[in-house]
Design a protein around this motif. Structure first.
Motif, PDB file in Angstrom:
ATOM      1  N   GLY A 192       0.850  -0.921  -0.009  1.00 32.48           N
ATOM      2  CA  GLY A 192      -0.088   0.037   0.134  1.00 32.48           C
ATOM      3  C   GLY A 192       0.826   1.160   0.133  1.00 32.48           C
ATOM      4  N   PRO A 193       0.165   2.479  -0.304  1.00 33.59           N
ATOM      5  CA  PRO A 193       1.089   3.662  -0.341  1.00 33.59           C
ATOM      6  C   PRO A 193       1.595   4.209   1.056  1.00 33.59           C
ATOM      7  CG  PRO A 193      -1.215   4.066  -0.283  1.00 33.59           C
ATOM      8  CD  PRO A 193      -1.141   2.615  -0.498  1.00 33.59           C
ATOM      9  N   ASP A 194       1.207   3.715   1.989  1.00 33.48           N
ATOM     10  CA  ASP A 194       1.760   4.101   3.426  1.00 33.48           C
ATOM     11  C   ASP A 194       2.680   2.739   3.952  1.00 33.48           C
ATOM     12  OD1 ASP A 194       0.693   6.446   3.539  1.00 33.48           O
ATOM     13  OD2 ASP A 194      -1.323   5.582   4.193  1.00 33.48           O
ATOM     14  N   ASP A 195       2.935   1.810   3.125  1.00 37.16           N
ATOM     15  CA  ASP A 195       3.764   0.672   3.806  1.00 37.16           C
ATOM     16  C   ASP A 195       5.071   0.991   3.953  1.00 37.16           C
ATOM     17  OD1 ASP A 195       1.515  -0.797   3.610  1.00 37.16           O
ATOM     18  OD2 ASP A 195       2.190  -2.235   2.075  1.00 37.16           O
ATOM     19  N   ILE A 196       5.832   0.712   4.893  1.00 39.51           N
ATOM     20  CA  ILE A 196       7.229   0.742   5.054  1.00 39.51           C
ATOM     21  C   ILE A 196       8.160  -0.412   4.270  1.00 39.51           C
ATOM     22  CG2 ILE A 196       9.250   0.920   6.562  1.00 39.51           C
ATOM     23  CD1 ILE A 196       6.914   2.389   8.558  1.00 39.51           C
ATOM     24  N   GLU A 197       8.801  -0.049   3.642  1.00 36.28           N
ATOM     25  CA  GLU A 197       9.647  -1.199   2.816  1.00 36.28           C
ATOM     26  C   GLU A 197      11.166  -1.028   3.048  1.00 36.28           C
ATOM     27  OE1 GLU A 197       8.498  -0.381  -1.277  1.00 36.28           O
ATOM     28  OE2 GLU A 197       6.630  -1.483  -0.949  1.00 36.28           O
ATOM     29  N   ILE A 198      11.683  -1.862   3.439  1.00 40.45           N
ATOM     30  CA  ILE A 198      13.300  -1.906   3.689  1.00 40.45           C
ATOM     31  C   ILE A 198      14.011  -3.059   3.073  1.00 40.45           C
ATOM     32  CG2 ILE A 198      14.867  -2.060   5.593  1.00 40.45           C
ATOM     33  CD1 ILE A 198      12.575  -1.380   7.570  1.00 40.45           C
ATOM     34  N   PRO A 199      15.132  -2.589   2.168  1.00 41.42           N
ATOM     35  CA  PRO A 199      15.545  -3.665   1.527  1.00 41.42           C
ATOM     36  C   PRO A 199      16.955  -4.352   2.445  1.00 41.42           C
ATOM     37  CG  PRO A 199      16.206  -1.409   0.685  1.00 41.42           C
ATOM     38  CD  PRO A 199      15.355  -1.312   1.987  1.00 41.42           C
ATOM     39  N   VAL A 200      16.876  -5.715   2.366  1.00 40.63           N
ATOM     40  CA  VAL A 200      17.955  -6.686   2.750  1.00 40.63           C
ATOM     41  C   VAL A 200      18.625  -7.284   1.858  1.00 40.63           C
ATOM     42  CG1 VAL A 200      16.226  -8.438   3.331  1.00 40.63           C
ATOM     43  CG2 VAL A 200      18.247  -8.158   4.793  1.00 40.63           C
ATOM     44  N   LEU A 201      20.095  -7.388   1.953  1.00 38.74           N
ATOM     45  CA  LEU A 201      20.968  -8.052   1.287  1.00 38.74           C
ATOM     46  C   LEU A 201      20.418  -9.449   0.851  1.00 38.74           C
ATOM     47  CD1 LEU A 201      23.835  -7.660  -0.087  1.00 38.74           C
ATOM     48  CD2 LEU A 201      24.609  -8.779   1.799  1.00 38.74           C
ATOM     49  N   PRO A 202      20.498  -9.926  -0.155  1.00 36.73           N
ATOM     50  CA  PRO A 202      19.988 -11.302  -0.789  1.00 36.73           C
ATOM     51  C   PRO A 202      21.154 -12.278  -0.398  1.00 36.73           C
ATOM     52  CG  PRO A 202      20.660 -10.211  -2.618  1.00 36.73           C
ATOM     53  CD  PRO A 202      20.677  -9.035  -1.520  1.00 36.73           C
ATOM     54  N   TYR A 203      21.569 -12.411   0.764  1.00 37.45           N
ATOM     55  CA  TYR A 203      22.864 -13.258   1.172  1.00 37.45           C
ATOM     56  C   TYR A 203      22.303 -14.720   1.498  1.00 37.45           C
ATOM     57  CZ  TYR A 203      21.858 -12.522   6.243  1.00 37.45           C
ATOM     58  OH  TYR A 203      21.386 -12.360   7.549  1.00 37.45           O
ATOM     59  N   LEU A 204      20.817 -14.828   1.772  1.00 32.32           N
ATOM     60  CA  LEU A 204      20.137 -15.821   1.743  1.00 32.32           C
ATOM     61  C   LEU A 204      19.184 -16.075   1.351  1.00 32.32           C
ATOM     62  CD1 LEU A 204      20.474 -16.346   5.989  1.00 32.32           C
ATOM     63  CD2 LEU A 204      21.793 -17.546   4.214  1.00 32.32           C
ATOM     64  N   SER A 205      18.182 -17.190   1.143  1.00 38.33           N
ATOM     65  CA  SER A 205      17.268 -17.405   0.321  1.00 38.33           C
ATOM     66  C   SER A 205      16.119 -16.474   1.019  1.00 38.33           C
ATOM     67  CB  SER A 205      16.741 -18.860   0.350  1.00 38.33           C
ATOM     68  OG  SER A 205      16.254 -19.127   1.610  1.00 38.33           O
ATOM     69  N   THR A 206      15.213 -16.144  -0.198  1.00 38.08           N
ATOM     70  CA  THR A 206      13.980 -15.067   0.507  1.00 38.08           C
ATOM     71  C   THR A 206      13.302 -15.623   1.632  1.00 38.08           C
ATOM     72  OG1 THR A 206      13.786 -14.311  -1.825  1.00 38.08           O
ATOM     73  CG2 THR A 206      12.160 -14.020  -0.363  1.00 38.08           C
ATOM     74  N   GLU A 207      13.177 -16.931   1.741  1.00 36.26           N
ATOM     75  CA  GLU A 207      12.343 -17.512   3.042  1.00 36.26           C
ATOM     76  C   GLU A 207      13.119 -17.305   4.276  1.00 36.26           C
ATOM     77  OE1 GLU A 207      10.726 -21.437   4.344  1.00 36.26           O
ATOM     78  OE2 GLU A 207      11.410 -21.822   2.423  1.00 36.26           O
TER      79      GLU A 207
END
Length: 290
Positions: free
Chosen positions: A30-45
């Motif tokens: 949504g427009p108010d969601d907070i999104e934070i990127p994390v390095l893909p050093y492991l699987s997404t799960e």
């Protein structure tokens, strides 16, 4: 650029990390969601599960939906971070330093326990030292991973030239490198981080053996928390206090740090940047390779 309401800006900006969570569960952010990127050093799960306590804490604190996001690989992650202006990014030390120098990000926190490379073999393998791996296939994580660069250095110190004396296939993550080692007899060894190794279950570790480690390289953090160039000191101070409180003073934070092997978090100082700078030329070289 300073903003009139740093808390509001913080709430609106905490970006890329949690977008991945939305993608993983099929929900549109949504427009108010907070999104934070994390390095893909492991699987997404793995990343979603391991960072869930912090995601939940920030969501409760900021009163906004928080989503963890990641990228397909390290190169894509580096580009995504450079093209954005995220309030919070969880990055590798060498890529965080490049984001500081090239894109105006500021590193605010880092893990306490150091990061170093491990060369792992199957438990039953009779090999005794790195030099004995001449002619072998050694799988590493992403070519841009700091651990891959560290692994190359370890092999050179043992008298082995990567891609000449040993073959160096790559996997996208540390845990996938270990899966290849356990599932493909053509793979003799894997280079992974000490932190990734600690997240393995006891049964998996029993099937593996540490042949060599790079623990002599002190001072490199596992991960660095940083903010984008469009966020002011008030935003950074607020975020630093909140994450430090969670990691070092709450039961959920302590448990998360223990699971990850991070030993807690501390503020970044200038000496930390000087420690990682020697790895920047090799990092730029990999990024420049098509």
């Amino acid at each position: 650029m300073a903003r009139k309401n740093p808390l509001k800006a913080l709430i609106q900006s905490i970006g890329l990390w949690l977008c991945a969570c939305a993608a993983a569960i099929g929900a549109a952010p949504g427009p108010d969601d907070i999104e934070i990127p994390v390095l893909p050093y492991l699987s997404t799960e793995h990343l979603l599960n391991l960072n869930e306590p912090l995601r939940r804490h920030l969501q409760e604190t900021l009163k906004r939906p928080v989503r963890v996001v990641t990228s397909a690989d390290y190169r894509s992650f580096s580009a995504d971070v450079a093209q954005g202006d995220y309030l919070l990014v969880i990055n590798a030390a060498h890529m965080a330093r490049l984001a500081e120098l090239d894109s105006g990000y500021q590193s605010i926190l880092q893990t306490i326990n150091p990061l170093y490379a491990l060369v792992i073999v199957r438990a039953e393998d009779p090999v005794n030292e790195l030099a004995d791996l001449r002619g072998a296939r050694i799988v590493t994580p992403d070519p841009l991973a700091l651990i891959t660069l560290m692994g190359h250095r370890m092999l050179k110190e043992a008298g082995l030239t990567p891609s000449t004396d040993v073959q160096m296939p790559t996997a996208d993550t540390h845990n996938n490198a270990l899966k290849l080692l356990l599932g493909d007899d053509a793979i003799r060894a894997a280079v992974v981080s000490n932190r990734a190794y600690t997240t393995l279950d006891e049964g998996t570790r029993a099937r593996l053996r540490i042949l060599a480690d790079g623990a002599d390289l002190a001072g490199i953090p596992s991960l660095v928390y940083q903010t984008g160039p469009g966020h002011d000191d008030a935003d950074r101070a607020f975020l630093s206090r909140e994450i430090l409180h969670f990691a070092n003073e709450t039961a959920a934070g302590h448990a998360m740090m223990q699971t990850l092997g991070h030993g807690g978090l501390r503020e970044v100082v200038e000496a930390d940047r000087e420690t990682i700078d020697p790895f920047l030329p090799a990092t730029r070289e990999v990024l420049a390779t098509p």
